[in-house]
Design a protein around this motif. Structure first.
Motif, PDB file in Angstrom:
ATOM      1  N   ASN A  77      -1.107  -8.728   9.332  1.00 39.92           N
ATOM      2  CA  ASN A  77       0.202  -8.604   9.981  1.00 39.92           C
ATOM      3  C   ASN A  77       0.233  -7.415  10.941  1.00 39.92           C
ATOM      4  OD1 ASN A  77       1.243 -10.858   8.686  1.00 39.92           O
ATOM      5  ND2 ASN A  77       2.102  -9.676   7.004  1.00 39.92           N
ATOM      6  N   MET A  78      -0.378  -6.304  10.539  1.00 34.62           N
ATOM      7  CA  MET A  78      -0.402  -5.113  11.393  1.00 34.62           C
ATOM      8  C   MET A  78      -1.173  -5.390  12.682  1.00 34.62           C
ATOM      9  SD  MET A  78       0.574  -1.868  11.473  1.00 34.62           S
ATOM     10  CE  MET A  78       0.642  -1.314   9.796  1.00 34.62           C
ATOM     11  N   ARG A  79      -2.261  -6.102  12.570  1.00 39.09           N
ATOM     12  CA  ARG A  79      -3.034  -6.446  13.775  1.00 39.09           C
ATOM     13  C   ARG A  79      -2.180  -7.257  14.745  1.00 39.09           C
ATOM     14  NH1 ARG A  79      -8.190  -7.899  10.117  1.00 39.09           N
ATOM     15  NH2 ARG A  79      -9.193  -5.849  10.183  1.00 39.09           N
ATOM     16  N   ALA A  80      -1.374  -8.167  14.212  1.00 36.33           N
ATOM     17  CA  ALA A  80      -0.536  -9.007  15.065  1.00 36.33           C
ATOM     18  C   ALA A  80       0.665  -8.242  15.610  1.00 36.33           C
ATOM     19  CB  ALA A  80      -0.069 -10.242  14.289  1.00 36.33           C
ATOM     20  N   ALA A  81       1.287  -7.404  14.770  1.00 36.04           N
ATOM     21  CA  ALA A  81       2.521  -6.715  15.161  1.00 36.04           C
ATOM     22  C   ALA A  81       2.267  -5.441  15.956  1.00 36.04           C
ATOM     23  CB  ALA A  81       3.342  -6.386  13.917  1.00 36.04           C
ATOM     24  N   GLY A  82       1.140  -4.782  15.701  1.00 34.23           N
ATOM     25  CA  GLY A  82       0.832  -3.541  16.413  1.00 34.23           C
ATOM     26  C   GLY A  82       1.645  -2.349  15.959  1.00 34.23           C
ATOM     27  N   GLY A  83       2.299  -2.470  14.810  1.00 37.86           N
ATOM     28  CA  GLY A  83       3.086  -1.355  14.284  1.00 37.86           C
ATOM     29  C   GLY A  83       3.999  -1.828  13.175  1.00 37.86           C
ATOM     30  N   GLY A  84       4.845  -0.914  12.727  1.00 37.97           N
ATOM     31  CA  GLY A  84       5.746  -1.222  11.630  1.00 37.97           C
ATOM     32  C   GLY A  84       6.606  -0.027  11.305  1.00 37.97           C
ATOM     33  N   GLU A  85       6.933   0.115  10.034  1.00 34.86           N
ATOM     34  CA  GLU A  85       7.728   1.247   9.560  1.00 34.86           C
ATOM     35  C   GLU A  85       7.151   1.773   8.265  1.00 34.86           C
ATOM     36  OE1 GLU A  85      12.146  -0.281  11.052  1.00 34.86           O
ATOM     37  OE2 GLU A  85      11.709  -0.198   8.901  1.00 34.86           O
ATOM     38  N   LEU A  86       7.246   3.088   8.088  1.00 34.08           N
ATOM     39  CA  LEU A  86       6.993   3.707   6.797  1.00 34.08           C
ATOM     40  C   LEU A  86       8.354   4.085   6.246  1.00 34.08           C
ATOM     41  CD1 LEU A  86       3.887   6.001   7.360  1.00 34.08           C
ATOM     42  CD2 LEU A  86       4.012   3.833   6.117  1.00 34.08           C
ATOM     43  N   ARG A  87       8.663   3.596   5.061  1.00 33.40           N
ATOM     44  CA  ARG A  87       9.983   3.788   4.484  1.00 33.40           C
ATOM     45  C   ARG A  87       9.919   4.663   3.240  1.00 33.40           C
ATOM     46  NH1 ARG A  87      12.118  -2.487   4.833  1.00 33.40           N
ATOM     47  NH2 ARG A  87      12.076  -2.631   7.111  1.00 33.40           N
ATOM     48  N   LEU A  88      10.946   5.492   3.110  1.00 38.67           N
ATOM     49  CA  LEU A  88      11.157   6.287   1.906  1.00 38.67           C
ATOM     50  C   LEU A  88      12.656   6.470   1.769  1.00 38.67           C
ATOM     51  CD1 LEU A  88       9.817   7.797  -0.442  1.00 38.67           C
ATOM     52  CD2 LEU A  88       9.925   9.865   0.961  1.00 38.67           C
ATOM     53  N   GLY A  89      13.207   5.853   0.746  1.00 48.09           N
ATOM     54  CA  GLY A  89      14.656   5.875   0.585  1.00 48.09           C
ATOM     55  C   GLY A  89      15.312   5.188   1.760  1.00 48.09           C
ATOM     56  N   ARG A  90      16.314   5.847   2.345  1.00 45.69           N
ATOM     57  CA  ARG A  90      17.032   5.269   3.491  1.00 45.69           C
ATOM     58  C   ARG A  90      16.363   5.585   4.823  1.00 45.69           C
ATOM     59  NH1 ARG A  90      23.402   5.864   2.102  1.00 45.69           N
ATOM     60  NH2 ARG A  90      23.188   5.481  -0.128  1.00 45.69           N
ATOM     61  N   LYS A  91      15.339   6.401   4.780  1.00 47.99           N
ATOM     62  CA  LYS A  91      14.644   6.775   6.013  1.00 47.99           C
ATOM     63  C   LYS A  91      13.557   5.764   6.336  1.00 47.99           C
ATOM     64  CE  LYS A  91      15.363  11.691   5.266  1.00 47.99           C
ATOM     65  NZ  LYS A  91      14.710  12.982   5.080  1.00 47.99           N
TER      66      LYS A  91
END
Length: 152
Positions: A77-91
């Motif tokens: 999925n990362m290869r296709a999307a080229g990015g994402g989010e790192l989540r911790l709590g509401r951040k």
């Protein structure tokens, strides 16, 4: 990416699946166990957010994500999307990702194993932080690594 071992993947067993649920739940409450985060990346087919716990690596002033289990769904999925989010709590920290070539992974894998071997060492075929450069390069194609950069 070198494709010689691109199909390498170790499916998680029931204990890992349960642990991942716990870590995801704890991360969702704003507590990063040993620095863990929840990775969110858009599915390459559905476009829906997919999540999994990860252990980000900070090395020489940059951040990386390493896949200890190999060419997993989040990697694809990362290869296709080229990015994402790192989540911790509401951040949620949005980022872009660039895959690191196998030839450049040696010191990153060494640093990752130095930090996380207690948790993921079983997935590295007996290779650890004190292994030779040749041994680290031998397993490099089995463990995708992404350099992540915050989106602005």
């Amino acid at each position: 990416m070198t494709t010689s071992r691109a199909s390498h993947y170790r499916r998680p067993g029931l204990p890992t699946l349960l642990l991942n649920r716990i870590v995801r739940w704890v991360n969702g409450r704003g507590i990063g166990l040993a620095g863990s985060r929840t990775l969110a990346v858009r599915g390459r087919t559905s476009g829906e957010w997919r999540t999994t716990p990860v252990n980000p690596l900070e090395f020489d002033g940059r951040r990386y994500l390493v896949s200890p289990r190999g060419h997993s769904q989040w990697v694809r999925n990362m290869r296709a999307a080229g990015g994402g989010e790192l989540r911790l709590g509401r951040k949620a920290e949005a980022f872009t990702a660039v895959e690191v070539p196998d030839a450049d992974k040696r010191e990153l894998l060494r640093a990752y194993l130095r930090r996380w071997q207690w948790e993921v060492g079983a997935f590295f075929d007996g290779v650890g932080p004190d292994s030779s450069d040749e041994e680290l390069l031998r397993i490099a194609s089995s463990h995708p690594v992404f350099r992540i950069t915050p989106s602005r």
